[in-house]
Design an enzyme around this catalytic site. Structure first.
Site, PDB file in Angstrom:
ATOM      1  N   SER A   1       0.832  -1.332  -0.087  1.00  0.00           N
ATOM      2  CA  SER A   1      -0.166   0.034   0.014  1.00  0.00           C
ATOM      3  C   SER A   1       0.807   1.362  -0.037  1.00  0.00           C
ATOM      4  O   SER A   1       1.720   1.420  -0.935  1.00  0.00           O
ATOM      5  CB  SER A   1      -0.897   0.047   1.102  1.00  0.00           C
ATOM      6  OG  SER A   1      -1.854   0.978   1.144  1.00  0.00           O
TER       7      SER A   1
ATOM      8  N   ASP B   1      -3.136   6.009  -3.841  1.00  0.00           N
ATOM      9  CA  ASP B   1      -2.056   5.370  -3.049  1.00  0.00           C
ATOM     10  C   ASP B   1      -1.413   4.363  -3.917  1.00  0.00           C
ATOM     11  O   ASP B   1      -1.965   4.106  -4.869  1.00  0.00           O
ATOM     12  CB  ASP B   1      -2.144   5.013  -1.653  1.00  0.00           C
ATOM     13  CG  ASP B   1      -3.183   3.527  -1.604  1.00  0.00           C
ATOM     14  OD1 ASP B   1      -4.045   3.498  -2.480  1.00  0.00           O
ATOM     15  OD2 ASP B   1      -3.369   3.092  -0.550  1.00  0.00           O
TER      16      ASP B   1
END
Length: 572
Positions: free
Chosen positions: A119, A279
């Site tokens: 992430s 992201d």
């Protein structure tokens, strides 16, 4: 005969669960550890009937696997696929796609799935997010998965070294390392179709958007969806090298750099309505409004909690769940509409659990949740533009982007005007990187009294201290002059000595301990301190009546080398 453990020449470290999913240093994520993680998880799913819900006995079960663009992800994906095969199943490699694209596809197929991603956390780390056939792994699953992984791991380490798949460094022996299989486009097609149906051509007609590509895994898929909805999309700043961006903690330097991209796009294309991105694994949105009235093209960062509010309003919801770190504006905004808002701990498993409760016990029909990072979750089906959008109970980045841009297209107003029409409650998030977890825990311990864990809130009245539980019910109180009050008042005094009147802070009136330490001041300001669950970072959230003041609070808190958080952590 020597076991693999007998010949190991490194210190094996078993990765653990973070806020959502398993995260660890790349150097600790050996092929052996990833193999054991996946095999142990599959065995747990099998034993709890969570591996598949739709299955043709005449076909081999295919488990979808995807990854992000981190340089370590392909190796870890290969180890994941090897574990799938070792369990007797076929892996369907759907490529480098957003986490919600994989999850949405797998849920439609009724099968578990695995996403290799770190992430937004630093480059030296990575991880894996497993999904059950019915949605995300919940906190209640973690102990069982860990036990299953431990059992697999012990078997692998105690097995004969000469017969092992792994060498003395925990990596596959050459004869057991294979290339990744051919990519299936099924998940990508499914994700595009999901949104093309409800945001058809013309939905975003007339909008010109900059898409900041960098190394987000959705940098091809998301612009395609926006173009299909009618927007003109200008893709910029693609990077061959991976670098993480935390959409919850956008710095002034980030804004300057992104502002330069917008200026360049303006000079070549004219008016720009917004800059958007995500992201690293593209489950959290990044949306910045462009103030065209300023010749410099000033960017206005829209925090994820406000993005979620606008998205929920656009959808027409009747139940909201958000983490306690979110802007208090959300509670005020929806309570005026008699829409219940449930505050949860931070992390998608907690807001998902809250959504399930709303559906099960409150019989709500239009259920959503979102996080302060902007990741939006749908707990029920919705109708958008007369078409059904099926529930997706996992973080998604494209829905909030499409929703707020649709508000712009439909209203003829700018994104800045829409955001500025919200009641004036402003937030800012920041973090201290490379802050040891042990230091974070000591800080929290210093600020947490020894009391009944059913107490979530402590409120300081003029003569008494009141104890509140998770349901916002009073479960006790004591006098300020009582022996019980001494520790509580000492913590209050400690906080006020750092967040002081000299720095324009008011008195502390309430402390919430649902997740971290959230301090309320009697002028309406809020300071929330919480360690990251995924990396050695200490996070700070601030809320105030002006953006300038919220920015100032975060700056005071995380300043180097001796901001308020570090001062507080080192105090006696």
């Amino acid at each position: 005969m020597q076991s693999l453990l007998d010949i190991i020449k490194y210190n094996p470290v078993q990765p653990g669960f973070g806020t959502s999913g398993v995260r660890a240093l790349v150097e600790d994520l050996t092929d052996l550890e990833m193999f054991c993680l996946v095999k142990g998880t599959i065995l747990y799913f099998q034993s709890h009937h969570l591996l598949f819900s739709k299955y043709d006995n005449d076909q081999t079960l295919k488990i979808p696997v995807a990854c992000d663009l981190r340089p370590s992800s392909p190796r870890l994906t290969q180890a994941c696929i090897c574990a799938v095969h070792a369990c007797g199943f076929e892996a369907q490699f759907v490529g480098q796609v957003p986490t919600p694209a994989l999850t949405s596809y797998a849920l439609e197929k009724g099968v578990a799935s695995f996403m290799i991603t770190g992430s937004h956390i630093p480059l030296d780390r990575n991880g894996i997010k497993a999904n059950r056939c019915d949605g995300e792994v919940m906190k209640s699953d973690e102990a069982g998965i860990t036990a299953s992984v431990n059992e697999v791991r012990d078997t692998v380490l105690q097995g004969a070294a000469q017969d092992s798949l792994f060498n003395q460094f925990g990596m596959f022996k050459p004869e057991h390392r294979t290339d990744l299989p051919k990519v299936s486009e099924a998940a990508a097609r499914h994700y595009i179709n999901r949104y093309q149906t409800v945001f058809p051509d013309g939905s975003l007609s007339g909008l010109r958007i900059v898409f900041f590509e960098y190394s987000a895994v959705g940098r091809d898929l998301l612009p395609a969806i926006l173009r299909m909805a009618g927007a003109e999309v200008i893709c910029m700043a693609r990077s061959d090298e991976f670098f993480p961006i935390d959409t919850e903690a956008i710095s002034d330097q980030h804004l300057l750099e992104l502002g330069e991209l917008v200026k360049q796009a303006q000079s070549e294309h004219g008016r720009i309505d917004a800059l958007v991105s995500t992201d690293g694994d593209s489950d959290r949105p990044l949306v910045l409004a462009v103030n065209e009235s300023d010749v410099n093209g000033v960017l206005q960062f829209i925090p994820g909690d406000k993005l979620g509010l606008l998205t929920a309003d656009y959808l027409g919801v009747d139940s909201v769940s958000v983490p306690v770190s979110s802007n208090p504006l959300i509670m005020d905004y929806f309570s005026r509409q008699n829409i219940p808002v449930q505050l949860t701990r931070i992390g998608s498993p907690y807001v998902i659990e809250s959504m399930l409760s709303a559906k099960r016990y409150d019989l709500k029909q239009r259920i959503v949740a979102w996080e302060a990072n902007g990741g939006f979750l749908m707990g029920s089906d919705f109708r958008i533009n007369e078409q059904k959008l099926t529930a997706l109970p996992t973080r998604d980045a494209i829905l909030p982007i499409l929703s707020v841009l649709s508000l712009v297209a439909q209203s003829g107003r700018t994104l800045t005007e829409i955001v500025n029409d919200l009641p004036p409650r402003y937030g800012k998030a920041g973090l201290i990187d490379e802050f040891p977890k042990s230091s974070s825990l000591k800080l929290l311990q210093k600020l947490t009294p020894e009391f009944d864990h059913s107490v979530i809130d402590i409120r300081f009245d003029s003569t008494t201290i009141v104890f509140i539980d998770r349901d916002q019910q009073i479960i006790g109180q004591c006098s300020r002059v009582s022996e019980r009050a001494a520790d509580l008042l000492a913590i209050k005094a400690m906080l006020e000595s750092f967040f002081s009147q000299e720095l324009r802070f008011a008195q502390v009136t309430q402390i919430n301990y649902l997740d971290g330490v959230r301090c309320y001041f009697n002028n309406g300001e809020i300071v929330h301190i919480r360690p990251s669950g995924n990396a050695p970072q200490l996070r700070l959230y601030a809320y105030a009546d002006t953006q300038q003041r919220a920015d100032e609070i975060v700056s005071l808190g995380i300043a180097e080398p001796d901001g308020l958080l570090k001062q507080l952590a080192s105090s006696r």
